[in-house]
Scaffold this motif. Sequence first.
Motif, PDB file in Angstrom:
ATOM      1  N   LYS A 131     -15.906  30.634  88.247  1.00 38.98           N
ATOM      2  CA  LYS A 131     -17.084  30.104  87.552  1.00 38.98           C
ATOM      3  C   LYS A 131     -18.030  31.226  87.154  1.00 38.98           C
ATOM      4  O   LYS A 131     -18.564  31.261  86.047  1.00 38.98           O
ATOM      5  CB  LYS A 131     -17.810  29.096  88.445  1.00 38.98           C
ATOM      6  N   ARG A 132     -18.242  32.155  88.083  1.00 37.56           N
ATOM      7  CA  ARG A 132     -19.143  33.267  87.798  1.00 37.56           C
ATOM      8  C   ARG A 132     -18.564  34.156  86.692  1.00 37.56           C
ATOM      9  O   ARG A 132     -19.275  34.617  85.798  1.00 37.56           O
ATOM     10  CB  ARG A 132     -19.349  34.084  89.084  1.00 37.56           C
ATOM     11  N   TYR A 133     -17.262  34.347  86.774  1.00 40.94           N
ATOM     12  CA  TYR A 133     -16.559  35.150  85.761  1.00 40.94           C
ATOM     13  C   TYR A 133     -16.729  34.492  84.378  1.00 40.94           C
ATOM     14  O   TYR A 133     -17.054  35.158  83.391  1.00 40.94           O
ATOM     15  CB  TYR A 133     -15.081  35.216  86.144  1.00 40.94           C
ATOM     16  N   ALA A 134     -16.528  33.173  84.335  1.00 38.60           N
ATOM     17  CA  ALA A 134     -16.594  32.451  83.057  1.00 38.60           C
ATOM     18  C   ALA A 134     -18.009  32.466  82.499  1.00 38.60           C
ATOM     19  O   ALA A 134     -18.223  32.711  81.305  1.00 38.60           O
ATOM     20  CB  ALA A 134     -16.109  31.010  83.253  1.00 38.60           C
TER      21      ALA A 134
ATOM     22  N   LYS B 230      -4.228  19.288  84.591  1.00 43.82           N
ATOM     23  CA  LYS B 230      -5.415  18.793  83.861  1.00 43.82           C
ATOM     24  C   LYS B 230      -6.025  19.914  83.033  1.00 43.82           C
ATOM     25  O   LYS B 230      -6.371  19.734  81.864  1.00 43.82           O
ATOM     26  CB  LYS B 230      -6.467  18.276  84.857  1.00 43.82           C
ATOM     27  N   MET B 231      -6.168  21.076  83.638  1.00 48.98           N
ATOM     28  CA  MET B 231      -6.779  22.205  82.929  1.00 48.98           C
ATOM     29  C   MET B 231      -5.893  22.664  81.768  1.00 48.98           C
ATOM     30  O   MET B 231      -6.384  22.991  80.688  1.00 48.98           O
ATOM     31  CB  MET B 231      -7.001  23.392  83.877  1.00 48.98           C
TER      32      MET B 231
ATOM     33  N   PRO C 275     -11.012  26.437  75.672  1.00 47.55           N
ATOM     34  CA  PRO C 275      -9.760  26.801  76.360  1.00 47.55           C
ATOM     35  C   PRO C 275      -9.961  27.944  77.354  1.00 47.55           C
ATOM     36  O   PRO C 275      -9.332  27.944  78.424  1.00 47.55           O
ATOM     37  CB  PRO C 275      -8.836  27.226  75.211  1.00 47.55           C
ATOM     38  N   ILE C 276     -10.839  28.900  77.043  1.00 48.39           N
ATOM     39  CA  ILE C 276     -11.050  30.026  77.963  1.00 48.39           C
ATOM     40  C   ILE C 276     -11.574  29.526  79.308  1.00 48.39           C
ATOM     41  O   ILE C 276     -11.122  29.970  80.379  1.00 48.39           O
ATOM     42  CB  ILE C 276     -12.027  31.054  77.335  1.00 48.39           C
ATOM     43  N   VAL C 277     -12.516  28.583  79.278  1.00 48.41           N
ATOM     44  CA  VAL C 277     -13.062  28.053  80.537  1.00 48.41           C
ATOM     45  C   VAL C 277     -11.955  27.378  81.346  1.00 48.41           C
ATOM     46  O   VAL C 277     -11.835  27.577  82.566  1.00 48.41           O
ATOM     47  CB  VAL C 277     -14.223  27.069  80.248  1.00 48.41           C
ATOM     48  N   ALA C 278     -11.110  26.597  80.652  1.00 42.55           N
ATOM     49  CA  ALA C 278     -10.015  25.909  81.358  1.00 42.55           C
ATOM     50  C   ALA C 278      -9.029  26.928  81.938  1.00 42.55           C
ATOM     51  O   ALA C 278      -8.534  26.756  83.060  1.00 42.55           O
ATOM     52  CB  ALA C 278      -9.303  24.944  80.403  1.00 42.55           C
ATOM     53  N   VAL C 279      -8.742  27.984  81.190  1.00 39.96           N
ATOM     54  CA  VAL C 279      -7.801  29.016  81.667  1.00 39.96           C
ATOM     55  C   VAL C 279      -8.372  29.723  82.894  1.00 39.96           C
ATOM     56  O   VAL C 279      -7.656  29.971  83.881  1.00 39.96           O
ATOM     57  CB  VAL C 279      -7.492  30.025  80.538  1.00 39.96           C
TER      58      VAL C 279
END
Lengths: 30, 601
Positions: B64-67, B455-456, B536-540
């Motif tokens: 989460k912090r990375y995203a 799901k992701m 998509p980046i957040v899901a990845v």
Amino acid sequence: MDLIFILMIVALYAATHWLTWALSRLGGVE
Amino acid sequence: MTPVSIAFVAVFFLLLLVAVKPFGLYMANVMEGRPIWPLRVGARFEAFIYRLCGIDPDAQMGWKRYAIALLIFNTLGVIFVYALQRAQAWLPLNPQQFTNVSADSSFNTAVSFVTNTNWQGYSGESTMSYLTQMAGLAVQNFLSAASGIVVAIALIRGFARHSASTIGNVWTDLTRSTLYILLPLALLLALLLVGQGVVQNFSGYKDVSTIETLSYQNPKVDAGGNPIKDAAGNPVTEPATTQKQTLPMGPIASQESIKELGTNGGGFLNANSAHPYENPTALSNFLELFAILLIPMGLTYTFGRMVGDTRQGWAVFAAMTILFLPLVGLGTYSEQQGNPLIGKLGVDQTASALQPGGNMEGKESRFGIGASALFASVTTVTSCGAVNTMHDSLTPLGGFVPLFQMQLGEVVFGGVGTGLYSMLIFAIVGVFIAGLMIGRTPEYLGKKIEAFEIKMSSIAILVMPFIVLAGTAVAVSVAAGKAGVANPGAHGFSEILYAFSSAGNNNGSAFGGLSANTPFYNIALGLTMWFGRFWPIVAVLAIAGSLAAKKRVPVTAGTMLTYGPTFVILLIGTVLLVGALTFVPALALGPIVEHLTLWGA
């Protein structure tokens, strides 16, 4: 006009930040 | 296909193949922070950057912090590029004294370059100051490419780590990928391009007198920049003459190099890599093609190396190659076939020692059919979007190829980082389907694939088709969307579908023929680019975090091998089924019906 577009950019960020929060609530790890 | 075209593709691919292992290994060493000599040489400068920005390079981040850090970084980039365009008239390095860019175009361009799309609704040489090109657009060429690389590396760490709560440090990842991968390569390529004649200066544009007076039909546009059409829907033109030609100048080579290496694609000049100042020779064309695929191909080896089994990387590489080469063949064959209606007029379209034959409309004679069709394929299997031929002038099937390649999700080598992580998402879905078929818990690289990952993955895969098809549907339904179409009918539909496919996949190439520098398209495509990139980046990254926390499952007799031919076929099947089933109905309304109309006439 500029204010509208800056707010739109902030809104895009907010929507994606919200997605990050929402996905973390689905499971997986924090 | 002519023997020359086949030989060109073969040599091109073999040279890339030779580079995959050493370059992939180098990238793995850089991203793992191993003490190889470039990192030792740059260590002081790297440490200075961290001190300047208050970064603790040893701090590790959860997903989460990375995203969120990556999101904030990119959002600030959008705001900066937007502001730069809106203020360029008052800033230095503007020898042509261009006015400030309009608000909606600035928004579109800012989102476009930050998302690695580089869709250009404007014409570079008549809109952007040198400062905007360099400090805004070229900088984002580096940073958006680095952003793609770090997401792929974070996902790889998810597979490589076990029982971990972190996936790396986004700031060190961004710094190292920019400093040790993108910058040195861009510098080298820029020098090679200058050697071929690509312009690199800060001069104002040069006016020269032409030998003869040029007469031409100038399309009339309304105050909004839309083409004015007559009652039959044809563009209205007016006769014009000129005896002056303006030659654009500027720091082109430095932007050209990262444009290709970072799979960005946004040209300094409107004609992009078709312009002789961006791409003057057959060798510069070859170098640009090579640069586009170098990092995406190398990352497959980086992946194998970082997960501790290079066979895994080669399996992904093999699947990408098997998808890539037939599509190149189809595109080249279709262009070499030419236009049957022109053939009926008695025009010789066969290749010979004196002519390239085929469909040369919109192509540069110095590149011919083979190098143009290969460029069209390479630029759309990746997220590059640079063009050396006008895609609007491709034959219907020749135009189908780039459109379809983008709609597959640009997983065939793909954009820098984005191609690899998107393909790994398909691999996760593939092993899940295989697990369902054989009744076992799916595993990939020793990690159990469970409900959260699926799901992701579903989100990561489905965001793009949703925004592309919904955006196209809206655009063909409202007056503002239809107003920009210069070619009504199936081709006009293809133009709109191509625009949204390009934006949603962060490609940036255009089919042309669509006047997209309007408030409607600037905003609609801007939103498409943002959501197509970052959702998509957040899901990845969520998948990366989830995988990193899992224990590694030991390999047993029941484990499905993910480096053999079976897995490669499974991966290709998953990509084709998802891509084809989602977009075939839309493609049937555009390039397929156009092809049938042309050849049935």
